[in-house]
Design a protein around this motif. Sequence first.
Motif, mmCIF file in Angstrom:
data_model
loop_
_atom_site.group_PDB
_atom_site.id
_atom_site.type_symbol
_atom_site.label_atom_id
_atom_site.label_comp_id
_atom_site.label_asym_id
_atom_site.label_seq_id
_atom_site.Cartn_x
_atom_site.Cartn_y
_atom_site.Cartn_z
ATOM 1 N N ASP A 1 40.171 36.045 50.274
ATOM 2 C CA ASP A 1 39.421 34.796 50.054
ATOM 3 C C ASP A 1 39.656 34.215 48.673
ATOM 4 O OD1 ASP A 1 38.389 34.354 52.498
ATOM 5 O OD2 ASP A 1 36.366 35.057 52.085
ATOM 6 N N HIS A 2 39.964 35.033 47.666
ATOM 7 C CA HIS A 2 40.200 34.498 46.336
ATOM 8 C C HIS A 2 41.515 33.725 46.314
ATOM 9 C CE1 HIS A 2 36.918 35.860 43.842
ATOM 10 N NE2 HIS A 2 36.999 37.073 44.342
ATOM 11 N N THR B 1 35.588 31.825 40.186
ATOM 12 C CA THR B 1 34.536 32.065 41.166
ATOM 13 C C THR B 1 34.127 33.541 41.157
ATOM 14 O OG1 THR B 1 36.103 32.490 42.966
ATOM 15 C CG2 THR B 1 35.326 30.218 42.677
ATOM 16 N N ARG C 1 32.608 36.322 43.947
ATOM 17 C CA ARG C 1 32.418 36.535 45.386
ATOM 18 C C ARG C 1 31.799 37.900 45.644
ATOM 19 N NH1 ARG C 1 35.198 33.014 49.019
ATOM 20 N NH2 ARG C 1 36.564 31.548 47.944
ATOM 21 N N SER D 1 34.480 37.251 52.231
ATOM 22 C CA SER D 1 33.283 37.309 51.397
ATOM 23 C C SER D 1 32.090 36.702 52.131
ATOM 24 C CB SER D 1 33.522 36.569 50.080
ATOM 25 O OG SER D 1 33.810 35.203 50.323
ATOM 26 N N ILE E 1 29.791 33.116 47.755
ATOM 27 C CA ILE E 1 30.636 32.665 46.656
ATOM 28 C C ILE E 1 29.765 31.898 45.665
ATOM 29 C CG2 ILE E 1 31.332 30.671 48.069
ATOM 30 C CD1 ILE E 1 33.864 30.499 46.353
ATOM 31 N N HIS F 1 29.713 29.691 41.930
ATOM 32 C CA HIS F 1 30.538 28.934 40.977
ATOM 33 C C HIS F 1 29.654 27.875 40.330
ATOM 34 C CE1 HIS F 1 30.668 25.480 43.743
ATOM 35 N NE2 HIS F 1 30.780 26.389 44.701
#
Length: 445
Positions: free
Chosen positions: A280-281, A305, A307, A316, A319, A321
Amino acid sequence: MKVKAISRSTDEFTRERSNDLQRVFRNYDPNLRPQEKAVEYVRALNAAKLEKIFGRPFVGAMEHNEAISCMAKNPNHLKGIFAGSEDGDIRLWDITSRRTVRKFPGHRGAVRGLTASTDGSRLVSCGADCIIRRWTVPVEDSSDDSVKPEDFHISKNAYWGVDHQWKGDQFATVGAQVDIWNHTSNAPVRSFQWGTDTVISVRFNPGHPDLLATSASDRSITLYDVKTTIPIKKLIMQTKTNSIAWNPMEPMNFTAANEDGNCYSYDLRKLNEATMVHTDHAAAVMDIDYSPTGREFVTGSYDRTVRIFRYNGGHSREIYHTSRMQRVFCIKFSCDASYVISGSDDYNLRLWKAMASEQLGVLLPREKKRHEYDEALKNRYKHLPEVKRILRHRHLPLPIYKAAALRRTMTEAARKKEERRKAHSAPGSISTKPLRKRRIVKEVE
């Protein structure tokens, strides 16, 4: 004519005290409530929407003078967190009041590693100035704002990380090699070296105090036993591993935060393949830390971010941010698994809730029952399309959204290319490449 009368004992429905709840007799026959499923579905849908409305995970920020490079938890102090910055400043923060409790001056360069002893009475720091410093953590009611180092050791090479045993009085430092120290010694008790590349992270195993894992700049993950003189195993990854975290409830499993934006979970007994790949990153994962429960872990990334992953989930569940938060270099779970602390490039420590919609403060009994009921409804109907869509939706900043889309396109293209290569290299396969037209040259007399 027969007459049947309802007869009940007064002991069954009479309250002993005035504060006791009145007993209510219910008939659970489903034929009496034909709309039960429909009503529960609407309640689950409303509970999912309310979770999004009240999802405010950010609690507060604590400011340093430079970028945050490392953090450490104090096992004996639930609300305390140690933080080191790029200018050599080390501080002990009180996350409840978000103020500095103590300062530990002394380093002249970036602080690369921090760790506290098992009882929380000692702190060990190391940095780019080639110095290891040992500190005595003062008690809470001490009036001194700054603390002087108890001892220090100067080396020829810079240090990149440090970690303390979960049970014991030894700690390990990494840099040009892996060194094992005691709090009473001025020289390493034992040293390990496998190759010539720099070792960048180290973590002791929570179940086996003498076992530790390190990652190096040559893309390797190495396991060492403090009691032996040689390393145990070495695993070569495709890209560099920036940090490692052991599962505290399952000490045979660890997760590696990788430079390719993924996290790889491994079983210590079977290192030939990863048990789970967490994606996901959109950029490199810089740090990782497990929850004390062992069911979740948190990651901080170069894509700005934070997660939260389930230990067995590929994607994830949350998240975090902000518009001002920059690259996240270090991340920690609080000792009670209720909060997440992140340190980033914009000189700030940030405090987040582990559950974004969790209500802070003391809850009434009826509020607790209501939250438990809503969670049960969401778990029961989470597979339905509308509830699933609401629970999975996460708002992303536009740059991260575009980077994630580009990353998915590149991953899919690489997968298809690998499938075509395997299909062509298989024995007896027919090539699907178009045949080149032969040029027919006519001789001119």
